[in-house]
Design a protein around this motif. Structure first.
Motif, PDB file in Angstrom:
ATOM      1  N   ILE A  10       0.839  -1.203   0.000  1.00  0.00           N
ATOM      2  CA  ILE A  10       0.000   0.000   0.000  1.00  0.00           C
ATOM      3  C   ILE A  10       0.875   1.255   0.000  1.00  0.00           C
ATOM      4  O   ILE A  10       1.936   1.273   0.610  1.00  0.00           O
ATOM      5  N   GLU A  11       0.423   2.273  -0.740  1.00  0.00           N
ATOM      6  CA  GLU A  11       1.102   3.580  -0.808  1.00  0.00           C
ATOM      7  C   GLU A  11       2.542   3.479  -1.299  1.00  0.00           C
ATOM      8  O   GLU A  11       3.440   4.103  -0.748  1.00  0.00           O
ATOM      9  N   VAL A  12       2.728   2.668  -2.341  1.00  0.00           N
ATOM     10  CA  VAL A  12       4.041   2.577  -2.987  1.00  0.00           C
ATOM     11  C   VAL A  12       3.889   3.155  -4.386  1.00  0.00           C
ATOM     12  O   VAL A  12       2.906   2.861  -5.072  1.00  0.00           O
ATOM     13  N   ARG A  13       4.845   3.974  -4.810  1.00  0.00           N
ATOM     14  CA  ARG A  13       4.763   4.616  -6.118  1.00  0.00           C
ATOM     15  C   ARG A  13       4.925   3.603  -7.242  1.00  0.00           C
ATOM     16  O   ARG A  13       5.475   2.526  -7.038  1.00  0.00           O
ATOM     17  N   MET A  14       4.467   4.015  -8.428  1.00  0.00           N
ATOM     18  CA  MET A  14       4.561   3.167  -9.604  1.00  0.00           C
ATOM     19  C   MET A  14       6.029   2.942  -9.962  1.00  0.00           C
ATOM     20  O   MET A  14       6.893   3.752  -9.640  1.00  0.00           O
ATOM     21  N   GLY A  15       6.279   1.831 -10.644  1.00  0.00           N
ATOM     22  CA  GLY A  15       7.645   1.507 -11.041  1.00  0.00           C
ATOM     23  C   GLY A  15       8.279   0.546 -10.052  1.00  0.00           C
ATOM     24  O   GLY A  15       7.602  -0.027  -9.212  1.00  0.00           O
ATOM     25  N   SER A  16       9.550   0.364 -10.188  1.00  0.00           N
ATOM     26  CA  SER A  16      10.368  -0.508  -9.337  1.00  0.00           C
ATOM     27  C   SER A  16       9.845  -1.951  -9.305  1.00  0.00           C
ATOM     28  O   SER A  16       9.813  -2.584  -8.258  1.00  0.00           O
ATOM     29  N   GLY A  17       9.407  -2.433 -10.465  1.00  0.00           N
ATOM     30  CA  GLY A  17       9.088  -3.853 -10.620  1.00  0.00           C
ATOM     31  C   GLY A  17       7.714  -4.288 -10.140  1.00  0.00           C
ATOM     32  O   GLY A  17       6.916  -3.501  -9.648  1.00  0.00           O
ATOM     33  N   LYS A  18       7.505  -5.571 -10.314  1.00  0.00           N
ATOM     34  CA  LYS A  18       6.228  -6.181  -9.945  1.00  0.00           C
ATOM     35  C   LYS A  18       6.251  -6.522  -8.456  1.00  0.00           C
ATOM     36  O   LYS A  18       7.301  -6.791  -7.894  1.00  0.00           O
ATOM     37  N   GLY A  19       5.097  -6.533  -7.825  1.00  0.00           N
ATOM     38  CA  GLY A  19       5.006  -6.810  -6.396  1.00  0.00           C
ATOM     39  C   GLY A  19       5.276  -8.269  -6.050  1.00  0.00           C
ATOM     40  O   GLY A  19       5.436  -9.115  -6.926  1.00  0.00           O
ATOM     41  N   ALA A  20       5.309  -8.546  -4.775  1.00  0.00           N
ATOM     42  CA  ALA A  20       5.550  -9.908  -4.282  1.00  0.00           C
ATOM     43  C   ALA A  20       4.260 -10.727  -4.372  1.00  0.00           C
ATOM     44  O   ALA A  20       3.165 -10.168  -4.277  1.00  0.00           O
ATOM     45  N   PRO A  21       4.375 -12.057  -4.533  1.00  0.00           N
ATOM     46  CA  PRO A  21       3.177 -12.893  -4.563  1.00  0.00           C
ATOM     47  C   PRO A  21       2.383 -12.762  -3.263  1.00  0.00           C
ATOM     48  O   PRO A  21       2.928 -12.879  -2.176  1.00  0.00           O
ATOM     49  N   GLU A  22       1.085 -12.503  -3.407  1.00  0.00           N
ATOM     50  CA  GLU A  22       0.219 -12.237  -2.250  1.00  0.00           C
ATOM     51  C   GLU A  22      -0.627 -13.455  -1.885  1.00  0.00           C
ATOM     52  O   GLU A  22      -0.762 -13.798  -0.721  1.00  0.00           O
ATOM     53  N   TYR A  23      -1.230 -14.094  -2.917  1.00  0.00           N
ATOM     54  CA  TYR A  23      -2.058 -15.277  -2.675  1.00  0.00           C
ATOM     55  C   TYR A  23      -2.067 -16.137  -3.935  1.00  0.00           C
ATOM     56  O   TYR A  23      -1.506 -15.753  -4.958  1.00  0.00           O
ATOM     57  N   TRP A  24      -2.688 -17.298  -3.851  1.00  0.00           N
ATOM     58  CA  TRP A  24      -2.706 -18.258  -4.957  1.00  0.00           C
ATOM     59  C   TRP A  24      -4.133 -18.468  -5.457  1.00  0.00           C
ATOM     60  O   TRP A  24      -5.068 -18.475  -4.668  1.00  0.00           O
ATOM     61  N   VAL A  25      -4.269 -18.622  -6.772  1.00  0.00           N
ATOM     62  CA  VAL A  25      -5.590 -18.832  -7.369  1.00  0.00           C
ATOM     63  C   VAL A  25      -5.558 -20.018  -8.324  1.00  0.00           C
ATOM     64  O   VAL A  25      -4.498 -20.416  -8.815  1.00  0.00           O
ATOM     65  N   ALA A  26      -6.757 -20.575  -8.568  1.00  0.00           N
ATOM     66  CA  ALA A  26      -6.951 -21.585  -9.605  1.00  0.00           C
ATOM     67  C   ALA A  26      -7.789 -20.934 -10.690  1.00  0.00           C
ATOM     68  O   ALA A  26      -8.810 -20.304 -10.393  1.00  0.00           O
ATOM     69  N   ARG A  27      -7.345 -21.041 -11.936  1.00  0.00           N
ATOM     70  CA  ARG A  27      -8.150 -20.534 -13.047  1.00  0.00           C
ATOM     71  C   ARG A  27      -9.183 -21.601 -13.389  1.00  0.00           C
ATOM     72  O   ARG A  27      -8.833 -22.725 -13.728  1.00  0.00           O
ATOM     73  N   VAL A  28     -10.460 -21.239 -13.284  1.00  0.00           N
ATOM     74  CA  VAL A  28     -11.548 -22.205 -13.491  1.00  0.00           C
ATOM     75  C   VAL A  28     -12.320 -21.823 -14.743  1.00  0.00           C
ATOM     76  O   VAL A  28     -12.811 -20.701 -14.862  1.00  0.00           O
ATOM     77  N   LYS A  29     -12.423 -22.764 -15.678  1.00  0.00           N
ATOM     78  CA  LYS A  29     -13.187 -22.557 -16.906  1.00  0.00           C
ATOM     79  C   LYS A  29     -14.612 -23.070 -16.717  1.00  0.00           C
ATOM     80  O   LYS A  29     -14.848 -23.939 -15.863  1.00  0.00           O
ATOM     81  N   PRO A  30     -15.563 -22.578 -17.498  1.00  0.00           N
ATOM     82  CA  PRO A  30     -16.922 -23.108 -17.407  1.00  0.00           C
ATOM     83  C   PRO A  30     -16.942 -24.598 -17.754  1.00  0.00           C
ATOM     84  O   PRO A  30     -16.263 -25.022 -18.687  1.00  0.00           O
ATOM     85  N   GLY A  31     -17.700 -25.366 -16.994  1.00  0.00           N
ATOM     86  CA  GLY A  31     -17.798 -26.804 -17.230  1.00  0.00           C
ATOM     87  C   GLY A  31     -16.899 -27.630 -16.329  1.00  0.00           C
ATOM     88  O   GLY A  31     -17.017 -28.847 -16.286  1.00  0.00           O
ATOM     89  N   ARG A  32     -16.003 -26.976 -15.615  1.00  0.00           N
ATOM     90  CA  ARG A  32     -15.058 -27.689 -14.762  1.00  0.00           C
ATOM     91  C   ARG A  32     -15.745 -28.193 -13.486  1.00  0.00           C
ATOM     92  O   ARG A  32     -16.482 -27.452 -12.837  1.00  0.00           O
ATOM     93  N   ILE A  33     -15.513 -29.450 -13.133  1.00  0.00           N
ATOM     94  CA  ILE A  33     -16.003 -29.992 -11.862  1.00  0.00           C
ATOM     95  C   ILE A  33     -15.005 -29.571 -10.782  1.00  0.00           C
ATOM     96  O   ILE A  33     -13.822 -29.888 -10.873  1.00  0.00           O
ATOM     97  N   MET A  34     -15.481 -28.838  -9.771  1.00  0.00           N
ATOM     98  CA  MET A  34     -14.591 -28.317  -8.741  1.00  0.00           C
ATOM     99  C   MET A  34     -14.536 -29.216  -7.512  1.00  0.00           C
ATOM    100  O   MET A  34     -13.472 -29.382  -6.923  1.00  0.00           O
ATOM    101  N   PHE A  35     -15.679 -29.741  -7.103  1.00  0.00           N
ATOM    102  CA  PHE A  35     -15.741 -30.632  -5.936  1.00  0.00           C
ATOM    103  C   PHE A  35     -16.563 -31.856  -6.303  1.00  0.00           C
ATOM    104  O   PHE A  35     -17.522 -31.756  -7.071  1.00  0.00           O
ATOM    105  N   GLU A  36     -16.196 -33.002  -5.730  1.00  0.00           N
ATOM    106  CA  GLU A  36     -16.995 -34.213  -5.865  1.00  0.00           C
ATOM    107  C   GLU A  36     -17.174 -34.813  -4.481  1.00  0.00           C
ATOM    108  O   GLU A  36     -16.264 -34.746  -3.648  1.00  0.00           O
ATOM    109  N   ILE A  37     -18.357 -35.389  -4.247  1.00  0.00           N
ATOM    110  CA  ILE A  37     -18.603 -36.054  -2.959  1.00  0.00           C
ATOM    111  C   ILE A  37     -19.289 -37.388  -3.197  1.00  0.00           C
ATOM    112  O   ILE A  37     -19.926 -37.608  -4.227  1.00  0.00           O
TER     113      ILE A  37
END
Length: 138
Positions: free
Chosen positions: A79-106
């Motif tokens: 927060i409150e960092v000026r533009m430039g000086s590279g890309k930020g650090a990894p914050e969290y992880w995501v899964a890219r989900v396409k339509p039709g994908r089964i996410m959970f099974e029981i």
């Protein structure tokens, strides 16, 4: 929280989620599944929240399979960092989900409990979903 043990690159491009799911679009393990109906990035926290909601409603009976894995890092600048000086650090992880994908099974629980637990799990996710069952195909 789910995240990869090791990755080839620390940061990833945002990218776009095109098309419909080719892999992971059918039930492979359980009798009931939760299918995505729209493209979205689902975070590891959302996956975990949905998993907890499903297992709590099932009263730890039966079995749950998670068919998506958050393997894409999302970076963020502090927060409150000026533009430039590279890309930020990894914050969290995501899964890219396409339509039709089964996410959970029981499996291993009665029909009513299975549908209710998947409905509660779907409420924790940022996308529209549908409950599918192996019985519908017959």
């Amino acid at each position: 929280m789910m995240q990869p043990k090791k990755t080839k690159f620390r940061r990833a491009h945002k990218g776009r989620i095109h098309g419909i799911a080719q892999k992971g679009a059918e039930l492979n393990f359980g009798q009931y599944g939760l299918k995505a109906l729209e493209p979205e990035r689902v975070t590891a926290r959302q996956i975990e929240a949905a998993r907890r909601a499903i297992t709590r409603e099932m009263k730890r009976a039966g079995r749950v399979w998670i068919r998506i894995f958050p393997d894409v890092p999302v970076s963020k600048k502090p927060i409150e960092v000026r533009m430039g000086s590279g890309k930020g650090a990894p914050e969290y992880w995501v899964a890219r989900v396409k339509p039709g994908r089964i996410m959970f099974e029981i499996d291993g629980v009665p029909d009513a409990i299975a549908r209710e637990s998947l409905r509660l799990g779907a409420a924790k996710l940022p996308i529209k979903t549908r409950i599918v069952s192996r019985l519908e195909g017959l």
